[in-house]
Design an enzyme around this catalytic site. Structure first.
Site, PDB file in Angstrom:
ATOM      1  N   ASP A 477      -8.935  -1.986  -2.992  1.00 43.27           N
ATOM      2  CA  ASP A 477      -9.715  -0.848  -3.467  1.00 43.27           C
ATOM      3  C   ASP A 477     -10.963  -0.670  -2.607  1.00 43.27           C
ATOM      4  O   ASP A 477     -11.364  -1.567  -1.846  1.00 43.27           O
ATOM      5  CB  ASP A 477     -10.090  -1.119  -4.937  1.00 43.27           C
ATOM      6  CG  ASP A 477     -10.393   0.148  -5.724  1.00 43.27           C
ATOM      7  OD1 ASP A 477     -10.509   1.217  -5.116  1.00 43.27           O
ATOM      8  OD2 ASP A 477     -10.532   0.045  -6.964  1.00 43.27           O
ATOM      9  N   ASP A 545      -7.206   8.652  -9.238  1.00 40.20           N
ATOM     10  CA  ASP A 545      -7.615   8.089 -10.525  1.00 40.20           C
ATOM     11  C   ASP A 545      -7.261   9.029 -11.666  1.00 40.20           C
ATOM     12  O   ASP A 545      -7.367   8.658 -12.836  1.00 40.20           O
ATOM     13  CB  ASP A 545      -9.126   7.825 -10.543  1.00 40.20           C
ATOM     14  CG  ASP A 545      -9.445   6.440 -10.004  1.00 40.20           C
ATOM     15  OD1 ASP A 545      -8.513   5.635  -9.839  1.00 40.20           O
ATOM     16  OD2 ASP A 545     -10.628   6.168  -9.725  1.00 40.20           O
TER      17      ASP A 545
END
Ligand code: DGJ
Length: 726
Positions: A477, A545
């Protein structure tokens, strides 16, 4: 071999199956001019397209040298001598002079494709492709530039980059080095780019090309949620399956510029490469600079042609073994299930339910290390939190494995929390301007990955974590943009952002070398780093997301315009959606995720029994039809963002025996007649049976007659329809 040089016409020809690209050496000066790019033609003698009239040649004695250069279609442009359009090459001498001039020096043609040192790049053997090294020079500066072109035998792709070498005696300062330039006449072009924001990435933006400069760019240090390192010029009447399209896509994960410029007389210049703003690279005598690679695609079959070429190219020449064309495991990720609030028992509860349902992997997301119970600490301290996970990752991974699941782990190696042992010991490891408080974002700072000792420190920790347990997958990430960019020697600040990206590539390459079977999934606050550079390291990337199924339709449509479905992380998430509160049926959420790298991102133990009971069937669909979506040809049949009602994508296996149609009925509307949908990509003469109605019809019938979309009452519904050859 797809490349040849005709010495009489002074022309290089680059042929792919469906396109021809011609470069002429012009004038006694030896300018490299871009003559033709388009449908494949047998002719070499196309230099009339350059519109150079007799009086202008030779250039050196022409009365209007400046006007001459400003209207010449150039192969790789420079500034300071009369070409006032965008310069690919920008530099400064020690004296501060900024003028240069590149002319033909020599060339070399060979089979295969060289790799680019330190950079991700497409690959291909001698049987796949041929390469032209076209050398030009500025003899006043002692500068040499190698323009690299690799032409693929089976795909309408040309890979381009430039290597700039200082063979002079003085140091030069490169202030811009783009990867590719394409000068053409305007053919009533539309410009297509992808734009967006966090949780709303890659919206397709198509508009008429206009005068001046326009396009896409990132100055955030990552390719970004907001823009994609891509542009396409499509004839105004080019559609999904017809018309000419020219595309450029950059294999790079940092700042970029993708720009089209319409100048006087309707000349178009498209360029792509590292964004020149803030870039400066010191080039000492004997040193060279390699630009990232641009993938250039030509299609005369509209957007489908462009998409298919990019998909095939990335699947076969960018994504590497062992994950090239290999099925991607289904997974359950605990992020939206628990956020930071979990322990071993909670994770094992989820894993047990996953095992009973047939899911293949459990992924442990953020919060397993240091004392991280919120997003305000511990990045940089990659040691397991034994309070949450007694027995550490080894115990958890072993238990998960015992249940028959693989185990995957989240990390964010590029970051450091001010509240961390790493930051307390090495505050100088974070990017910041001395004497100025740095900007926090998500409570964190960015580590200076341009420095080897910083990378080594992080890598040693990562290596220890990955060696401590059986970890099959890593989600890498990256949750903030780069600011306060300072470091290195004071006269090299302009190198930092590019060196950062090179450092990132170095670490991911090390990781794959040391853990060759690892499945890596890149992610940046969702889809902020969905770019071809990342794809070279990770065969799949977290798309967004935003996990709401209906918003995802549009995000995945934009993503799939360029990227194979096999690269898109897509999970069935909790409901109401954590992103926007929307309520959608469980089956529809699965339908939207099915074409991608399929998974679940919710607390399986909280599902209703009837939802849980659906999972084995969904996984069976993924096992059976995942390969058709992932390895087949993708067709966008209808877009909800255009019609406001329904969304349909279709994938056809390469042998054209199976087609899957993913139909999402978004908004109900009263209709007297059923919606008719012409299919694409089938074999005309093959007969296919529909799983929906049992009807058998020829491919020609399904395509030219069309399919009637099943009627559905209510919103957010959908169906998977399969056509099998009989
Ligand atoms: C952003 C990612 O996109 C999410 O999926 C999740 O991993 C969080 N970061 C964790 O902090």
């Amino acid at each position: 071999m797809g490349i040849s040089f005709n010495g009489r016409e002074r022309v290089f020809r680059l042929d792919t199956p469906g396109s021809t690209y011609l470069i002429n050496i012009v004038d006694e000066a030896g300018f490299l001019c871009h003559t033709y790019y388009g449908r494949r033609i047998p002719d070499d003698g196309m230099s009339y397209l350059l519109r150079i009239n007799g009086e202008q040649l030779p250039f050196r004695s022409s009365g209007d040298q400046t006007g001459f250069l400003d209207e010449l279609p150039m192969e790789y442009s420079w500034g300071g001598q009369g070409d006032f359009r965008e310069s690919c090459l920008r530099l400064e001498t020690e004296e501060g002079y900024r003028t240069c001039c590149l002319t033909y020096l020599s060339h070399k043609i060979y089979g295969g494709k060289p790799s680019l040192p330190g950079l991700p790049a497409a690959y291909g053997g001698e049987e796949d492709c041929a390469t032209l090294e076209l050398w030009c020079r500025d003899s006043c500066l002692g500068l040499e530039v190698c323009l690299l072109y690799t032409v693929f035998e089976k795909l309408d792709v040309i890979c381009r980059s430039a290597r700039i070498e200082n063979r002079g005696e003085k140091t030069l300062r490169l202030t811009g080095a783009l990867s590719a330039c394409l000068d053409m006449d305007n053919r009533d072009f539309d410009l297509i780019t992808l734009h967006g924001s966090w949780a709303y990435e890659r919206m397709i933006n198509r508009r008429p090309l206009s005068w001046g400069r326009q396009g896409a760019a990132s100055k955030r240090g990552i390719s970004s949620h907001q823009e994609q390192p891509f542009l396409a010029l499509a004839e105004h009447d080019a559609g999904q399956d017809h018309g000419q399209v020219y595309a450029m896509h950059l294999v790079y994960s940092g700042n970029f510029l993708a720009q089209a410029e319409m100048s006087q007389q309707g000349l178009v210049r498209a360029v792509i490469g590292i964004h020149p703003e803030g870039f400066a690279w010191k080039l000492r005598p004997g040193e060279s600079f390699q630009t990232p690679e641009a993938v250039q695609v030509y299609s005369h079959t509209g957007l489908d042609g462009m998409t298919h070429t990019l998909h095939d190219f990335y699947r076969n020449h960018l994504i590497r073994d062992p994950w090239r064309n290999r099925p991607r495991p289904s997974l359950v990720n605990n992020w939206e299930a628990t956020y930071f609030d979990f322990d071993t028992e909670k994770l094992l509860d989820i894993a047990r339910t996953a095992a009973q349902s047939g899911i293949e992997m459990l992924v442990l997301d953020d919060g397993w290390f240091g004392h991280r119970n919120r997003d305000d600490s511990s990045l940089g301290d990659w040691t397991v939190n034994e309070e949450k996970l007694p027995g550490g990752l080894k115990y958890l991974a072993d238990e998960v494995n015992r249940l028959g699941l693989k185990f995957g782990l989240w990390v964010e190696p590029e970051m450091v929390s001010p509240d961390s042992a790493l930051y307390r010991a090495h505050p100088d490891y974070a990017l910041q301007v001395p004497g100025r408080p740095p900007m926090l974002s998500r409570n964190q700072l960015v580590l200076d990955f341009s420095r080897a000792e910083v990378r080594d420190c992080v890598y040693a920790q990562l290596h220890a974590v990955l060696s401590s347990a059986s970890i099959a997958y890593v989600k890498w990430d990256m949750n903030r943009a780069l600011t306060d960019v300072a470091g290195l020697d004071t006269d090299r600040q302009g190198e930092l952002l590019h060196r950062y990206v090179l450092g990132l590539y170095d670490l991911q390459e090390r990781l794959l070398r040391d853990f060759p079977d690892l499945l890596l999934e890149n992610c940046a606050s969702g889809g902020g780093r969905f770019d071809p550079g990342m794809l070279y390291y990770s065969p799949q990337i977290w798309t967004s997301d935003n996990t709401d199924a209906i918003d995802r339709l549009r995000i995945q449509e934009g993503t799939a315009l360029l990227y194979p479905l096999s690269t898109m992380g897509a999970h069935v998430a909790a409901c109401p959606s954590h992103t926007n509160g929307r309520v959608t049926p469980f089956a529809t959420r699965a339908l939207v995720s099915l074409p991608g790298c399929f998974g679940y991102e919710l607390d399986l133990t909280q599902l209703k029994p009837e939802e849980l009971a659906m999972i084995p069937g969904q996984l069976e669909d993924y096992r059976k039809y995942g390969p058709v979506f992932h390895d087949g040809d993708y067709y966008r049949l209808a877009s909800c963002s255009e019609n406001g009602e329904y969304d349909v994508l279709m994938a056809v296996s390469k042998d054209r025996r199976t087609a899957v149609i993913d139909y999402v009925h978004v908004m109900s509307r009263q209709r007297r007649r059923d919606v008719l949908l012409p299919l694409r990509g089938l074999a005309e003469e093959v007969r296919y049976r529909s799983s929906e109605t049992g009807e058998v019809r020829s491919g020609a019938g399904w395509m030219y007659g069309g399919m009637l979309l099943p009627k559905m009452a209510g919103d957010f519904l959908g169906k998977l329809i399969v056509l099998e050859a009989v």
